[in-house]
Design a protein around this motif. Structure first.
Motif, mmCIF file in Angstrom:
data_model
loop_
_atom_site.group_PDB
_atom_site.id
_atom_site.type_symbol
_atom_site.label_atom_id
_atom_site.label_comp_id
_atom_site.label_asym_id
_atom_site.label_seq_id
_atom_site.Cartn_x
_atom_site.Cartn_y
_atom_site.Cartn_z
ATOM 1 N N GLY A 243 -35.008 3.218 -31.146
ATOM 2 C CA GLY A 243 -34.772 1.903 -31.715
ATOM 3 C C GLY A 243 -33.338 1.735 -32.173
ATOM 4 O O GLY A 243 -32.706 0.697 -31.933
ATOM 5 N N ALA A 244 -32.809 2.758 -32.838
ATOM 6 C CA ALA A 244 -31.424 2.694 -33.304
ATOM 7 C C ALA A 244 -30.455 2.546 -32.134
ATOM 8 O O ALA A 244 -29.472 1.803 -32.204
ATOM 9 N N TYR A 245 -30.747 3.252 -31.051
ATOM 10 C CA TYR A 245 -29.893 3.181 -29.856
ATOM 11 C C TYR A 245 -29.858 1.771 -29.284
ATOM 12 O O TYR A 245 -28.826 1.307 -28.779
ATOM 13 N N ALA A 246 -30.983 1.050 -29.372
ATOM 14 C CA ALA A 246 -31.068 -0.276 -28.760
ATOM 15 C C ALA A 246 -30.055 -1.250 -29.348
ATOM 16 O O ALA A 246 -29.671 -2.228 -28.690
ATOM 17 N N LYS A 247 -29.609 -1.006 -30.576
ATOM 18 C CA LYS A 247 -28.627 -1.901 -31.207
ATOM 19 C C LYS A 247 -27.305 -1.911 -30.471
ATOM 20 O O LYS A 247 -26.515 -2.841 -30.629
ATOM 21 N N SER A 248 -27.030 -0.865 -29.710
ATOM 22 C CA SER A 248 -25.718 -0.766 -29.059
ATOM 23 C C SER A 248 -25.607 -1.625 -27.815
ATOM 24 O O SER A 248 -24.510 -1.777 -27.265
ATOM 25 N N GLY A 249 -26.714 -2.176 -27.332
ATOM 26 C CA GLY A 249 -26.656 -2.998 -26.121
ATOM 27 C C GLY A 249 -26.462 -2.159 -24.877
ATOM 28 O O GLY A 249 -26.881 -1.000 -24.824
ATOM 29 N N GLN A 250 -25.788 -2.730 -23.881
ATOM 30 C CA GLN A 250 -25.625 -2.053 -22.596
ATOM 31 C C GLN A 250 -24.175 -1.952 -22.146
ATOM 32 O O GLN A 250 -23.892 -1.480 -21.051
ATOM 33 N N SER A 251 -23.233 -2.405 -22.972
ATOM 34 C CA SER A 251 -21.821 -2.377 -22.581
ATOM 35 C C SER A 251 -21.296 -0.947 -22.528
ATOM 36 O O SER A 251 -21.869 -0.028 -23.118
ATOM 37 N N LYS A 252 -20.202 -0.757 -21.828
ATOM 38 C CA LYS A 252 -19.520 0.532 -21.807
ATOM 39 C C LYS A 252 -19.010 0.876 -23.203
ATOM 40 O O LYS A 252 -18.560 -0.006 -23.948
ATOM 41 N N ILE A 253 -19.083 2.140 -23.579
ATOM 42 C CA ILE A 253 -18.575 2.584 -24.869
ATOM 43 C C ILE A 253 -17.092 2.911 -24.708
ATOM 44 O O ILE A 253 -16.713 3.790 -23.931
ATOM 45 N N ALA A 254 -16.255 2.191 -25.459
ATOM 46 C CA ALA A 254 -14.810 2.304 -25.269
ATOM 47 C C ALA A 254 -14.185 3.444 -26.048
ATOM 48 O O ALA A 254 -13.102 3.907 -25.706
ATOM 49 N N GLY A 255 -14.844 3.913 -27.116
ATOM 50 C CA GLY A 255 -14.244 4.977 -27.898
ATOM 51 C C GLY A 255 -15.083 5.353 -29.097
ATOM 52 O O GLY A 255 -16.132 4.744 -29.356
#
Length: 398
Positions: A243-255
Motif C-alpha cells: 500500500g505504501a508503495y502505491a503512493k509513488s505512482g508509476q513514474s520513473k524515480i529520478a533520485g
C-alpha cells in the motif's frame, strides 16, 4: 487550470504560504516561543524548533532548511543563551535568503517576560510588512509535493494510496517535484522500485536504502507496524508495504534525497530518512509528524496524507491534505478530511477521479484555499536527534 499566486523568494522558489516562524533553539526557550505566538492564532505565525542542547548537525541542517522554506516569510529565533545550537550561523543563513530575521536571547534581554514582549512586538511589525508584499503567478511545474500514509488500514492500499500515486503521475508529467518516503514501509518492494530507476547508478542505491531500513528496524526489534494497522485489517509489513508503495505512482524515480536536501529538478524522488550506521538514534520516524517535517525540509509546499483509520495531524509551515481511504472513516471524521477516496470502494468514483481531485485540491491551496487541518488549527511539529545526512547521496541524475 487557474494559475496559483505565490510569494517570490530570493532563491527563485515561491511560497504558497507566508508564515512567520517563531523558532526555539533549545527546549528551555519553547515556552517563550509559544507565548510569543499566542496572540496570533490565525496560522500565519507558527512555532517550530530543536529541543536538544547537545550539538547536532542534523538539527542544524533541518532548522536551516525549514527556516528558509519557500512557505516561510520571516523568522523570530529564540535562544536561552547557553545552548550549543549555532544561532549566529542559522541567523546568517536566513538573512542571506532575503528573509527578515530577529534573534532574542532570553538570558540577555532580562528573562521570560522581556523576551515575550520583544518577540511579539517584532512579529507583529514584521508580519504586517511581509503580508503586504506583492504575489506573483506560480505554475504547477513549480510545486514540490510530498506524500505519506498514517493510520493505515486494509483500504489504504486499495483507494487512498493508489489515488495519491495517480496524482503524483499527473504532477510529474506537468514538471512538478514529487517526494515519497518511508523506506521502512517499502520492505519487499525495493526491486520493483529499482526497475523504475531513471539511471543505472540509482538502481542499487534504491535497493540499498530499503535494505538499510530493514536492518535498522531489525536491530531495534520492532518494525513500522502498529496495533492499529492490524486492527484495520493489515496482516504483515509486506502487505502494508504494498500500500505504501502505491503512493509513488508509476513514474520513473529520478533520485534519492536525504532530509534537508532539495531536488535538483522536477520528477519523482525517494526520501531516505533512515540514519547510516548502527541504530543509536532510536526509531527513524517516531510518528507521522516527524515524517511530514522531513518532507517539508526538502521544500514540499504541501503534503498528501493518506489515512484509513483516521489521522487528525497537520503540520507547521506547509498544508497537509488529508485523503481518507475508508468511506466509514470519512463519514465519521469528515471534518478532518479533504478528499474521500473511499468513494472508490462504493463505486462512486475511479482512482483517476480521486487522483484528479487531489491535484485540483493541491492547486487550490495556491489560490487561497486551506486544508481541513489548517482550518482546525493543526500545526504539529517534531524534530529529534538523528545522524547527519551527507550533502549529496550521489543518486541524482546527470
Amino acid at each position: 487550470m487557474t494559475a496559483m499566486m505565490a510569494w517570490p523568494r530570493k532563491d527563485g522558489r515561491k511560497g504558497i504560504r507566508n508564515v512567520v516562524l517563531v523558532a526555539y533553539l533549545v527546549e528551555c526557550a519553547h515556552h517563550v516561543c509559544k507565548q510569543i505566538a499566542r496572540p496570533f492564532p490565525d496560522g500565519d505565525v507558527q512555532v517550530v524548533g530543536f529541543s536538544g542542547c547537545f550539538p547536532s548537525d542534523y538539527g542544524q541542517d533541518m532548522m536551516a532548511a525549514l527556516c528558509t522554506h519557500p512557505n516561510v516569510g520571516a523568522v523570530q529565533l529564540v535562544s536561552l543563551g547557553c545552548e550549543n545550537f549555532k544561532k549566529g550561523q542559522l541567523a546568517e543563513a536566513i538573512r542571506a535568503s532575503g528573509r527578515p530575521v530577529n534573534v532574542i536571547t532570553i538570558q540577555d534581554v532580562g528573562g521570560t517576560g522581556a523576551a515575550i514582549k520583544a518577540g511579539r512586538d517584532w512579529v507583529q511589525q514584521t508580519q504586517s510588512e511581509i503580508m503586504a508584499l506583492p504575489k506573483v503567478e506560480m505554475e504547477v511545474s513549480e510545486l514540490v509535493i510530498g506524500t505519506i500514509c498514517g493510520g493505515s488500514d486494509a483500504t489504504s492500499g486499495i483507494t487512498g494510496n493508489p489515488a495519491a500515486g495517480v496524482a503524483f503521475d499527473m504532477l510529474v508529467q506537468e514538471g512538478a517535484t514529487c517526494i515519497f518516503e518511508e523506506t521502512g514501509e517499502l520492505i519487499g518492494c525495493e526491486h520493483v522500485m529499482a526497475d523504475r530507476a531513471a539511471n543505472a547508478d540509482l538502481r542499487p542505491a534504491i535497493i540499498a536504502s530499503v535494505d538499510k531500513a530493514a536492518k535498522y528496524y531489525a536491530a531495534m526489534g520492532y518494525g513500522s507496524f502498529s496495533n492499529g494497522n492490524a486492527t484495520g485489517g493489515l496482516s504483515t509489513i509486506e502487505e502494508k508495504s504494498l500500500g505504501a508503495y502505491a503512493k509513488s505512482g508509476q513514474s520513473k524515480i529520478a533520485g534519492i534525497l536525504r532530509p534537508a536536501q532539495t531536488a535538483p529538478s522536477g520528477g519523482l524522488y525517494l526520501l531516505d530518512v533512515v540514519p547510516d550506521g548502527p541504530p543509536k538514534y532510536g526509531y527513524p520516524n517516531i510518528n507521522d509528524t516527524a515524517e511530514i517535517i522531513e518532507l517539508i525540509s526538502c521544500g514540499a509546499h504541501a503534503v498528501i496524507f493518506v489515512t484509513g483509520r483516521g489521522s487528525v495531524v497537520g503540520s507547521a509551515i506547509s498544508p497537509v491534505l488529508k485523503v481518507c481511504a475508508n468511506p466509514e472513516t470519512y463519514t465519521r471524521m469528515s471534518g478532518d478530511m479533504d478528499v474521500n477516496a473511499g468513494r472508490v470502494l462504493e463505486g462512486g468514483a475511479t482512482l483517476q477521479d480521486v487522483g484528479t481531485e487531489i491535484v485540483e485540491r493541491l492547486v487550490s491551496l495556491g489560490q487561497g484555499q486551506k486544508t481541513a487541518s489548517e482550518d482546525l488549527g493543526h500545526a504539529e511539529f517534531v524534530l529529534t536527534y538523528k545522524s547527519a545526512a551527507p550533502k549529496e547521496p550521489g543518486c541524482h541524475p546527470n
